[in-house]
Motif scaffolding. Structure first.
Motif, mmCIF file in Angstrom:
data_model
loop_
_atom_site.group_PDB
_atom_site.id
_atom_site.type_symbol
_atom_site.label_atom_id
_atom_site.label_comp_id
_atom_site.label_asym_id
_atom_site.label_seq_id
_atom_site.Cartn_x
_atom_site.Cartn_y
_atom_site.Cartn_z
ATOM 1 N N PRO A 141 -4.055 -9.980 -1.876
ATOM 2 C CA PRO A 141 -2.725 -8.991 -0.381
ATOM 3 C C PRO A 141 -3.160 -9.412 0.813
ATOM 4 O O PRO A 141 -3.302 -7.802 1.467
ATOM 5 C CB PRO A 141 -3.299 -7.402 -0.762
ATOM 6 N N ALA A 142 -4.006 -10.354 1.282
ATOM 7 C CA ALA A 142 -3.852 -10.712 2.965
ATOM 8 C C ALA A 142 -2.773 -10.441 3.649
ATOM 9 O O ALA A 142 -2.650 -10.473 4.751
ATOM 10 C CB ALA A 142 -4.555 -11.966 3.124
ATOM 11 N N ARG A 143 -1.490 -10.697 3.350
ATOM 12 C CA ARG A 143 0.098 -10.509 3.815
ATOM 13 C C ARG A 143 0.396 -8.906 3.585
ATOM 14 O O ARG A 143 1.264 -9.293 4.660
ATOM 15 C CB ARG A 143 1.120 -11.867 3.020
ATOM 16 N N TRP A 144 -0.416 -8.458 3.041
ATOM 17 C CA TRP A 144 0.113 -7.130 3.531
ATOM 18 C C TRP A 144 -0.080 -6.099 4.564
ATOM 19 O O TRP A 144 -1.297 -5.185 4.690
ATOM 20 C CB TRP A 144 -0.615 -6.407 2.135
ATOM 21 N N VAL A 145 0.752 -6.838 5.903
ATOM 22 C CA VAL A 145 -0.021 -6.711 6.984
ATOM 23 C C VAL A 145 0.616 -4.600 7.202
ATOM 24 O O VAL A 145 1.365 -4.116 6.412
ATOM 25 C CB VAL A 145 1.363 -6.120 7.741
ATOM 26 N N ARG A 146 -0.460 -4.137 7.476
ATOM 27 C CA ARG A 146 -0.711 -2.181 7.345
ATOM 28 C C ARG A 146 -0.613 -1.914 9.715
ATOM 29 O O ARG A 146 -0.316 -2.645 10.122
ATOM 30 C CB ARG A 146 -1.582 -2.160 7.644
ATOM 31 N N GLN A 147 0.039 -0.662 9.394
ATOM 32 C CA GLN A 147 0.661 -0.095 10.652
ATOM 33 C C GLN A 147 1.449 -0.842 11.203
ATOM 34 O O GLN A 147 1.243 -1.637 12.426
ATOM 35 C CB GLN A 147 -0.895 0.205 11.202
ATOM 36 N N VAL A 148 2.851 -1.898 10.177
ATOM 37 C CA VAL A 148 3.542 -2.610 11.190
ATOM 38 C C VAL A 148 4.008 -2.564 12.307
ATOM 39 O O VAL A 148 4.858 -0.487 11.928
ATOM 40 C CB VAL A 148 4.492 -2.634 9.868
ATOM 41 N N LYS A 149 4.245 -2.513 13.430
ATOM 42 C CA LYS A 149 4.577 -2.130 14.494
ATOM 43 C C LYS A 149 6.073 -3.251 14.697
ATOM 44 O O LYS A 149 7.121 -2.761 15.579
ATOM 45 C CB LYS A 149 3.454 -2.168 15.035
ATOM 46 N N SER A 150 5.604 -3.812 14.224
ATOM 47 C CA SER A 150 7.164 -4.877 14.602
ATOM 48 C C SER A 150 7.316 -6.264 13.478
ATOM 49 O O SER A 150 6.041 -6.024 12.896
ATOM 50 C CB SER A 150 6.790 -5.930 16.218
ATOM 51 N N ILE A 151 8.631 -6.123 13.445
ATOM 52 C CA ILE A 151 9.164 -7.642 13.148
ATOM 53 C C ILE A 151 10.085 -8.598 13.486
ATOM 54 O O ILE A 151 10.836 -8.110 14.296
ATOM 55 C CB ILE A 151 10.086 -7.246 10.724
ATOM 56 N N GLU A 152 10.002 -9.893 13.772
ATOM 57 C CA GLU A 152 10.033 -10.864 14.735
ATOM 58 C C GLU A 152 11.081 -12.156 13.938
ATOM 59 O O GLU A 152 10.107 -12.498 13.344
ATOM 60 C CB GLU A 152 9.359 -11.229 15.512
ATOM 61 N N ILE A 153 12.482 -12.670 14.615
ATOM 62 C CA ILE A 153 12.479 -14.110 13.405
ATOM 63 C C ILE A 153 12.218 -14.372 14.763
ATOM 64 O O ILE A 153 12.891 -14.954 15.920
ATOM 65 C CB ILE A 153 13.776 -13.709 13.113
ATOM 66 N N ILE A 154 11.970 -15.305 14.300
ATOM 67 C CA ILE A 154 11.237 -16.997 15.458
ATOM 68 C C ILE A 154 11.493 -18.048 14.791
ATOM 69 O O ILE A 154 11.896 -18.255 14.179
ATOM 70 C CB ILE A 154 10.021 -16.531 15.635
ATOM 71 N N PRO A 155 12.221 -18.854 15.765
ATOM 72 C CA PRO A 155 12.589 -20.222 15.099
ATOM 73 C C PRO A 155 11.305 -20.999 16.472
ATOM 74 O O PRO A 155 11.101 -20.615 16.427
ATOM 75 C CB PRO A 155 13.925 -20.574 15.930
ATOM 76 N N LEU A 156 11.424 -22.420 14.622
ATOM 77 C CA LEU A 156 10.407 -22.934 14.463
ATOM 78 C C LEU A 156 10.508 -24.385 15.743
ATOM 79 O O LEU A 156 9.346 -25.078 16.121
ATOM 80 C CB LEU A 156 9.595 -23.574 13.300
ATOM 81 N N THR A 157 11.617 -24.417 15.164
ATOM 82 C CA THR A 157 12.611 -25.889 16.612
ATOM 83 C C THR A 157 13.586 -25.099 17.713
ATOM 84 O O THR A 157 13.640 -23.778 17.244
ATOM 85 C CB THR A 157 13.125 -27.095 15.752
ATOM 86 N N GLN A 158 13.601 -26.010 18.502
ATOM 87 C CA GLN A 158 14.906 -25.200 19.647
ATOM 88 C C GLN A 158 16.409 -26.327 19.290
ATOM 89 O O GLN A 158 16.333 -26.948 18.784
ATOM 90 C CB GLN A 158 14.236 -25.768 20.635
#
Length: 158
Positions: A141-158
């Protein structure tokens, strides 16, 4: 009496002025601040998953439904450059994980990823509240983030 009322109103105002939103979701120029009541308007999802070999029942909402609130590409529009978008989920302690946006789309994956607010029909434990990412099928469960405060969609390329 008037002093007491004025003091009470001042305290309420100060508390509401400093209270941070429970969850911030961003994509491009769109930014939403969501609280539990906002998320309760989305369809509920319940899953069973093991956290360090202990099975629990988690309730919350699908992350893909949250991403849809800010216009994240999905379905037929999820191709080309949109396949280089990643979703960064960050907790209050700044622990962060990244997913490919396609991991949330049923056209690419049958995986269910939820933002949980309950564990075993109870509020999340204090070390995970107000929200926790839960991914049934992850063997660790390493990706099971606790106390989530933000979710961002980010481009890897411009």
């Amino acid at each position: 009496m008037k002093i007491w009322v004025a003091t009470f109103l001042a305290l309420v105002w100060v508390h509401s002025a400093v209270a941070a939103p429970a969850l911030v979701v961003t994509y491009q120029d769109k930014k939403l601040s969501l609280e539990g009541a906002d998320l309760a308007k989305l369809p509920a999802k319940e899953v069973e998953a093991s956290d360090h070999e202990t099975k629990h029942r988690y309730s919350g909402v699908l992350v893909r439904d949250i991403l849809g609130l800010v216009g994240a590409p999905s379905g037929d529009s999820l191709r080309g450059k949109s396949l280089t978008l990643v979703v960064r989920v960050t907790g209050n302690d700044n622990y962060a994980v990244v997913f490919a946006l396609a991991e949330f789309d049923p056209g690419f994956s049958d995986r269910t990823i939820i933002l949980a607010d309950q564990q075993d029909s109870q509020p999340l434990p204090d070390n995970a509240t107000p929200f926790r990412i839960v991914i049934p099928g992850d063997t660790h469960p390493a990706r099971w983030v606790r106390q989530v405060k933000s979710i961002e969609i980010i481009p890897l390329t411009q």
